[in-house]
Design a protein around this motif. Structure first.
Motif, PDB file in Angstrom:
ATOM      1  N   LYS A 148       0.859  -1.195   0.000  1.00 21.96           N
ATOM      2  CA  LYS A 148       0.000   0.000   0.000  1.00 21.96           C
ATOM      3  C   LYS A 148       0.894   1.244   0.000  1.00 21.96           C
ATOM      4  O   LYS A 148       1.713   1.436   0.898  1.00 21.96           O
TER       5      LYS A 148
ATOM      6  N   ARG B 190      -3.001   6.107  -2.230  1.00 20.28           N
ATOM      7  CA  ARG B 190      -3.584   7.288  -1.626  1.00 20.28           C
ATOM      8  C   ARG B 190      -2.707   8.494  -1.938  1.00 20.28           C
ATOM      9  O   ARG B 190      -1.477   8.402  -1.906  1.00 20.28           O
TER      10      ARG B 190
ATOM     11  N   LYS C 253      -9.266   8.222  -7.289  1.00 20.20           N
ATOM     12  CA  LYS C 253      -9.236   8.017  -5.846  1.00 20.20           C
ATOM     13  C   LYS C 253      -9.337   9.360  -5.134  1.00 20.20           C
ATOM     14  O   LYS C 253      -9.052  10.406  -5.713  1.00 20.20           O
ATOM     15  N   GLU C 254      -9.749   9.316  -3.904  1.00 19.98           N
ATOM     16  CA  GLU C 254      -9.863  10.546  -3.127  1.00 19.98           C
ATOM     17  C   GLU C 254      -8.479  11.109  -2.834  1.00 19.98           C
ATOM     18  O   GLU C 254      -7.517  10.381  -2.640  1.00 19.98           O
TER      19      GLU C 254
ATOM     20  N   TYR D   5      -6.487  13.460  -0.148  1.00 21.62           N
ATOM     21  CA  TYR D   5      -6.646  13.907   1.232  1.00 21.62           C
ATOM     22  C   TYR D   5      -5.787  15.137   1.495  1.00 21.62           C
ATOM     23  O   TYR D   5      -4.657  15.234   1.014  1.00 21.62           O
TER      24      TYR D   5
ATOM     25  N   ASN E 290      -5.640   7.420   9.903  1.00 15.46           N
ATOM     26  CA  ASN E 290      -6.947   7.138   9.312  1.00 15.46           C
ATOM     27  C   ASN E 290      -6.840   6.800   7.827  1.00 15.46           C
ATOM     28  O   ASN E 290      -7.577   5.946   7.321  1.00 15.46           O
ATOM     29  N   VAL E 291      -5.910   7.456   7.150  1.00  9.90           N
ATOM     30  CA  VAL E 291      -5.675   7.130   5.736  1.00  9.90           C
ATOM     31  C   VAL E 291      -5.100   5.733   5.603  1.00  9.90           C
ATOM     32  O   VAL E 291      -5.525   4.931   4.759  1.00  9.90           O
TER      33      VAL E 291
ATOM     34  N   LYS F  41      -5.478   3.247   7.615  1.00  9.57           N
ATOM     35  CA  LYS F  41      -6.499   2.275   7.957  1.00  9.57           C
ATOM     36  C   LYS F  41      -7.561   2.128   6.862  1.00  9.57           C
ATOM     37  O   LYS F  41      -8.256   1.110   6.804  1.00  9.57           O
ATOM     38  N   SER F  42      -7.665   3.133   6.004  1.00  5.99           N
ATOM     39  CA  SER F  42      -8.661   3.068   4.925  1.00  5.99           C
ATOM     40  C   SER F  42      -8.249   2.132   3.801  1.00  5.99           C
ATOM     41  O   SER F  42      -9.049   1.795   2.931  1.00  5.99           O
TER      42      SER F  42
END
Length: 439
Positions: free
Chosen positions: A180, A219, A241-242, A244, A434-435, A437-438
């Motif tokens: 990841k 990400r 993709k988003e 952040y 949080n990213v 964990k997403s």
């Protein structure tokens, strides 16, 4: 969940400059949150000041340093002779200052000779393609493979610029598709002329790297909300993709106590960073007419700041009210910022930038004298924080604003403490978690 994160950055403690701290705070507080960060960085610091205290903060975090030869005459000479020619061994009056954009030559201060022109041409066209870190790519990837295999790493984090770090991330992702990858765009690159090459074929390579990273990273993160919007607008079709937005935060360990003591007992405002020519002299013109004993402390590269501001101070008869202070450890700097009556932010037309020092000012809840565009990242964040004293560009109006605040002691700010906490390192790192964990 496997909580091992390989952080890939050429800027690492004990180096001390702006590009270090975002990743530095990330690994420092990731460890406190129960994660296992691992750092992969360069073996040689050619350019920047060092603070061994920063390295001490990372005790217990594995740091792997691999071969990097700066693609300059200096780097070649060090490689062949073993002689230490890094910045820390040189005097500040030498040609190698603490800005790597200029350290190869002093062509701006003298008429270049033909051999200097040829060297400069090679630097800009080939030896810094896509940037000066390309010689690090091979050793970094080799070590990354070892770390991933030995440590069973699930996440990699890269920070751009430089573009070479993006290439390293791309190569790792190609060889380990299941890993990841979090790509952090610390600064806007192609959207800002100063952050990319003006040479067409070098720019083309940088553009390709950026587009591939946007497409292949799992990400994408930016430090600036405006930069996030720019990426979505220009490259949204490349990445479904988003994206952040996570601001860089002030290190919680450095937060001053409520009773801040400063070196000089005086009322002052503070400017932190390198004062650029394009900032102009407007604020100092207004300030010179302010009927007060308020002083100005300029903190940053003292050679750069004095070169620009001494002339301005003489123009407005402010020499006795301005003091210049060189780089200092962040903990000491934050005490000086917190003790200020206000901080100064005057980036003018750089509407897209979140300004690292602005994040420091907001976290420390210091009133901010801001000369920023109406449409800007800075104005948006300052309005939310309730800390902005916005100059209008009208001399009379701006003098009235400063007089009301500093002399009449009118309450012109309404601090939003909850919002200011977004600019703390603990908030920054929890957002990163949080990213992670997403994924």
């Amino acid at each position: 969940m496997n909580k091992k994160v390989l952080v890939i950055t050429p800027f690492c403690a004990p180096e001390t400059h702006a590009a270090v701290f975002r990743a530095h705070k990330l690994v420092k507080y990731l460890k406190r949150e129960g994660w296992q960060p691992i750092i992969l960085t360069v073996a040689t610091n050619y350019t920047y000041n060092e603070d061994l205290g920063l390295l001490k903060e990372l005790e217990g975090i594995p740091i792997y340093r691999t071969s990097y030869v700066e693609p300059t005459l200096r780097g070649l000479k060090m490689w062949l002779t073993g002689k230490d020619l890094t910045y820390k061994t040189l005097k500040k009056t030498d040609v190698y200052d603490n800005s790597y954009r200029n350290h190869e030559n002093d062509l701006k201060t003298q008429k270049p000779k033909p051999i200097q022109k040829a060297y400069h041409y090679l630097l800009e066209h080939y030896l810094k393609k896509p940037d000066r870190f390309w010689t690090w790519k091979k050793s970094a990837f080799k070590k990354a493979k070892e770390i991933i295999k030995q440590k069973n790493v699930e996440f990699i984090y890269t920070t751009m610029s430089p573009y070479t770090v993006g290439e390293i991330g791309l190569k790792i992702k190609s060889n380990y598709p299941a890993i990841k990858w979090i790509a952090d765009f610390r600064d806007p690159q192609l959207s800002v002329s100063r952050n990319h090459s003006s040479i067409k074929h070098v720019f083309k390579k940088q553009k390709k790297i950026k587009e591939l990273v946007l497409n292949q990273a799992d990400r994408i993160i930016t430090a600036s909300y405006a930069h996030k919007l720019m990426l979505l607008s220009r490259y949204g079709s490349l990445s479904h993709k988003e994206i952040y937005h996570i601001p860089t935060g002030v290190d919680n360990d450095y937060l001053p106590s409520k009773s801040v003591s400063v070196l000089i007992e005086e009322d002052y405002i503070v400017f932190v960073g390198e004062y650029l020519q394009e900032y102009g002299d407007y604020f100092f013109k207004i300030f010179s007419n302010l009927n007060t004993n308020l002083k100005i402390r300029i903190i940053g590269n003292i050679n750069i700041n004095q070169a620009i501001l001494l002339g301005i101070s003489d123009k407005y008869n402010l020499r006795d009210r301005m003091s210049f202070i060189d780089h200092m450890p962040q903990k000491k700097l934050y005490n000086i910022i917190k003790g200020a009556k206000a901080a100064l932010l005057i980036p003018n037309s750089l509407w897209w930038c979140s300004f690292a020092k602005m994040a420091d000012y907001i976290a420390l809840e210091v009133p901010i004298i801001a000369k920023v565009p109406d449409l800007s990242e800075a104005r948006m964040q300052l309005n939310k924080a309730g800390l902005g004293l916005f100059l209008t560009g009208n001399e009379k109006e701006d003098l009235d604003i400063l007089t009301s605040f500093f002399i009449d002691n009118e309450s012109l700010i309404r601090v939003n403490k909850d919002f200011c906490e977004n600019f703390l390192a603990t908030t920054q790192v929890r957002s990163f978690i949080n990213v992670f964990k997403s994924l």
